[in-house]
Design an enzyme around this catalytic site. Structure first.
Site, PDB file in Angstrom:
ATOM      1  N   ALA A  54     -26.427   3.140  65.851  1.00 48.89           N
ATOM      2  CA  ALA A  54     -27.437   3.359  64.813  1.00 48.89           C
ATOM      3  C   ALA A  54     -27.181   4.733  64.212  1.00 48.89           C
ATOM      4  CB  ALA A  54     -28.824   3.319  65.441  1.00 48.89           C
ATOM      5  N   GLY A  82     -25.871   0.711  68.879  1.00 43.41           N
ATOM      6  CA  GLY A  82     -26.142  -0.406  67.971  1.00 43.41           C
ATOM      7  C   GLY A  82     -24.887  -1.196  67.604  1.00 43.41           C
ATOM      8  N   GLU A  98     -24.411  -3.507  70.423  1.00 42.49           N
ATOM      9  CA  GLU A  98     -25.485  -4.513  70.294  1.00 42.49           C
ATOM     10  C   GLU A  98     -25.180  -5.517  69.176  1.00 42.49           C
ATOM     11  OE1 GLU A  98     -28.338  -1.214  70.141  1.00 42.49           O
ATOM     12  OE2 GLU A  98     -29.531  -2.300  71.611  1.00 42.49           O
ATOM     13  N   GLU A 147     -27.056   5.574  74.623  1.00 44.92           N
ATOM     14  CA  GLU A 147     -28.334   6.092  74.121  1.00 44.92           C
ATOM     15  C   GLU A 147     -28.972   7.102  75.065  1.00 44.92           C
ATOM     16  OE1 GLU A 147     -27.443   2.911  74.051  1.00 44.92           O
ATOM     17  OE2 GLU A 147     -27.903   2.088  72.065  1.00 44.92           O
TER      18      GLU A 147
HETATM   19  N1  COA Z   1     -24.925   8.221  63.668  1.00 48.52           N
HETATM   20  C1  COA Z   1     -24.686   9.057  62.628  1.00 48.52           C
HETATM   21  N2  COA Z   1     -23.491   9.642  62.410  1.00 48.52           N
HETATM   22  C2  COA Z   1     -22.490   9.329  63.263  1.00 48.52           C
HETATM   23  C3  COA Z   1     -22.669   8.475  64.359  1.00 48.52           C
HETATM   24  C4  COA Z   1     -23.951   7.895  64.531  1.00 48.52           C
HETATM   25  N3  COA Z   1     -24.217   7.040  65.529  1.00 48.52           N
HETATM   26  N4  COA Z   1     -21.495   8.384  65.041  1.00 48.52           N
HETATM   27  C5  COA Z   1     -20.624   9.162  64.374  1.00 48.52           C
HETATM   28  N5  COA Z   1     -21.215   9.727  63.310  1.00 48.52           N
HETATM   29  C6  COA Z   1     -20.615  10.638  62.324  1.00 48.52           C
HETATM   30  C7  COA Z   1     -20.415  12.038  62.927  1.00 48.52           C
HETATM   31  O1  COA Z   1     -21.624  12.788  62.867  1.00 48.52           O
HETATM   32  C8  COA Z   1     -19.335  12.575  62.014  1.00 48.52           C
HETATM   33  O2  COA Z   1     -19.920  12.941  60.784  1.00 48.52           O
HETATM   34  P1  COA Z   1     -19.493  14.344  60.071  1.00 48.52           P
HETATM   35  O3  COA Z   1     -18.021  14.172  59.785  1.00 48.52           O
HETATM   36  O4  COA Z   1     -20.335  14.367  58.837  1.00 48.52           O
HETATM   37  O5  COA Z   1     -19.785  15.429  61.068  1.00 48.52           O
HETATM   38  C9  COA Z   1     -18.471  11.345  61.738  1.00 48.52           C
HETATM   39  O6  COA Z   1     -19.295  10.216  61.999  1.00 48.52           O
HETATM   40  C10 COA Z   1     -17.248  11.250  62.639  1.00 48.52           C
HETATM   41  O7  COA Z   1     -17.682  11.307  63.980  1.00 48.52           O
HETATM   42  P2  COA Z   1     -17.163  12.400  65.055  1.00 48.52           P
HETATM   43  O8  COA Z   1     -18.234  12.564  66.106  1.00 48.52           O
HETATM   44  O9  COA Z   1     -16.698  13.622  64.351  1.00 48.52           O
HETATM   45  O10 COA Z   1     -15.893  11.625  65.656  1.00 48.52           O
HETATM   46  P3  COA Z   1     -15.260  11.827  67.096  1.00 48.52           P
HETATM   47  O11 COA Z   1     -13.970  11.085  67.072  1.00 48.52           O
HETATM   48  O12 COA Z   1     -15.234  13.263  67.477  1.00 48.52           O
HETATM   49  O13 COA Z   1     -16.271  11.084  68.108  1.00 48.52           O
HETATM   50  C11 COA Z   1     -17.712   9.308  68.846  1.00 48.52           C
HETATM   51  C12 COA Z   1     -16.456   9.702  68.032  1.00 48.52           C
HETATM   52  C13 COA Z   1     -17.945   7.823  68.581  1.00 48.52           C
HETATM   53  C14 COA Z   1     -17.453   9.518  70.348  1.00 48.52           C
HETATM   54  C15 COA Z   1     -18.914  10.152  68.384  1.00 48.52           C
HETATM   55  O14 COA Z   1     -19.016  10.074  66.991  1.00 48.52           O
HETATM   56  C16 COA Z   1     -20.234   9.719  68.965  1.00 48.52           C
HETATM   57  O15 COA Z   1     -20.521   9.995  70.136  1.00 48.52           O
HETATM   58  N6  COA Z   1     -21.096   9.042  68.154  1.00 48.52           N
HETATM   59  C17 COA Z   1     -22.423   8.663  68.539  1.00 48.52           C
HETATM   60  C18 COA Z   1     -22.398   7.525  69.497  1.00 48.52           C
HETATM   61  C19 COA Z   1     -23.807   7.168  69.916  1.00 48.52           C
HETATM   62  O16 COA Z   1     -24.482   7.916  70.595  1.00 48.52           O
HETATM   63  N7  COA Z   1     -24.245   5.991  69.513  1.00 48.52           N
HETATM   64  C20 COA Z   1     -25.527   5.488  69.845  1.00 48.52           C
HETATM   65  C21 COA Z   1     -26.497   5.830  68.788  1.00 48.52           C
HETATM   66  S1  COA Z   1     -28.106   5.194  69.192  1.00 48.52           S
END
Ligand code: COA
Length: 265
Positions: free
Chosen positions: A66, A111, A114, A134
């Site tokens: 999400a 999400g 999911e 989460e």
């Molecule tokens: N919501 C909003 N933005 C998100 C996102 C999310 N769930 N997941 C990634 N992004 C955005 C990042 O903020 C970043 O944006 P920016 O370039 O404007 O800073 C962009 O996508 C790229 O992500 P980044 O974190 O820089 O890539 P990474 O390769 O370092 O890490 C992940 C990849 C997937 C490990 C990491 O993005 C992450 O942990 N995301 C969230 C996962 C999560 O908790 N999901 C459950 C949500 S309820």
């Protein structure tokens, strides 16, 4: 129809829906839900569409969850509405009479996992990673993850994955029953289409009845249980977490790109 956040393509009965926010790792914001809801309506209503694939744009992510930026400032009722909206769209996918298959081409987190689990089954590429992280945000899944992950991988594995936020790779996802096949990134869509072509050679009414009957074995949505079931409990519990200090800290930490400091409040 054209969509703000999706690319769609219909070819020989197969409708490919690509979530198209690659710079945000295809995170599910409100607009994606609006578009996805309408695209699934197309699957239901367009007689030329026989089956569908859901996948993500770019080489890195199916859907990384999400959109966490939309969590800021929501109250409990709004958090419940957010979870309910996600669950409703995912129930629509799960209850489609036409097969909808996830082609998971990278991160499928929160999400995103999911969404993949709401599809009838899943293929993934070798670089895929799955998880429900989460708890790192002081939260729980809200779009059916506590229920569907448990159905797919069993109680113990589901407990561990959701409590630890551990991500699993494609091999472990295959061993756990989360995906049916692992392919190279290059052949993921082709392999998914091969399976859909086999399905499309069978009797469509029989296929729709298979979906209906198998769903009765595993799905217990509110229409069957007067609102007393795991999915409704999940909406409540998601919203309960939403108004904690730890949730504010967890989401702020993600947005500020630092480690969260949880206090139990
Ligand atoms: N919501 C909003 N933005 C998100 C996102 C999310 N769930 N997941 C990634 N992004 C955005 C990042 O903020 C970043 O944006 P920016 O370039 O404007 O800073 C962009 O996508 C790229 O992500 P980044 O974190 O820089 O890539 P990474 O390769 O370092 O890490 C992940 C990849 C997937 C490990 C990491 O993005 C992450 O942990 N995301 C969230 C996962 C999560 O908790 N999901 C459950 C949500 S309820």
């Amino acid at each position: 129809m054209s969509y703000q956040t999706l690319l769609t393509h219909l070819d020989n009965g197969i409708f490919t829906i690509t979530i198209n926010r690659p710079d945000k790792l295809n995170a599910l914001n409100k607009q994606v839900f609006t578009d996805l809801d309408a695209a699934v309506d197309e699957v239901y209503n367009n007689a030329d569409i026989k089956t569908a694939i859901i996948t993500g744009a770019g080489p890195k992510a199916f859907v990384a969850g999400a959109d966490i930026t939309e969590f800021t400032g929501l109250n409990k009722d709004e958090a419940m509405a957010l979870a309910k909206r996600g669950q409703d769209v995912f129930f629509k996918i799960e209850n489609s009479k036409k097969p909808i298959i996830a082609a998971v081409n990278g991160f499928a987190l929160g999400g995103g996992c999911e969404l993949a689990m709401a599809c009838h089954f899943r293929l993934c590429s070798e670089n895929a990673k799955f998880g429900q992280p989460e708890v790192n945000l002081g939260l729980i899944p809200g779009y059916g993850g506590t229920q569907r992950l448990t159905q797919l991988v069993g109680k113990a594995k589901s407990m561990e994955l959701q409590m630890t936020a551990h991500l699993i790779d494609a091999t472990e996802a295959l061993q756990s029953g989360l995906v049916n096949h692992v392919t190279t990134a290059e052949t993921l869509l082709e392999r998914t289409k091969d399976i859909l072509n086999i399905i499309m050679s069978k009797a469509p009414i029989a296929i729709s009845k298979i979906i209906e009957c198998i769903n009765i074995a595993v799905v217990s949505d509110s229409s069957f249980t007067n609102g007393k079931n795991g999915y409704d409990k999940e909406i409540q519990a998601f919203a309960d977490c939403f108004i904690t200090e730890d949730m504010k800290e967890g989401t702020a930490a993600f947005l500020e790109k630092r480690k969260a400091n949880f206090t139990g409040k």
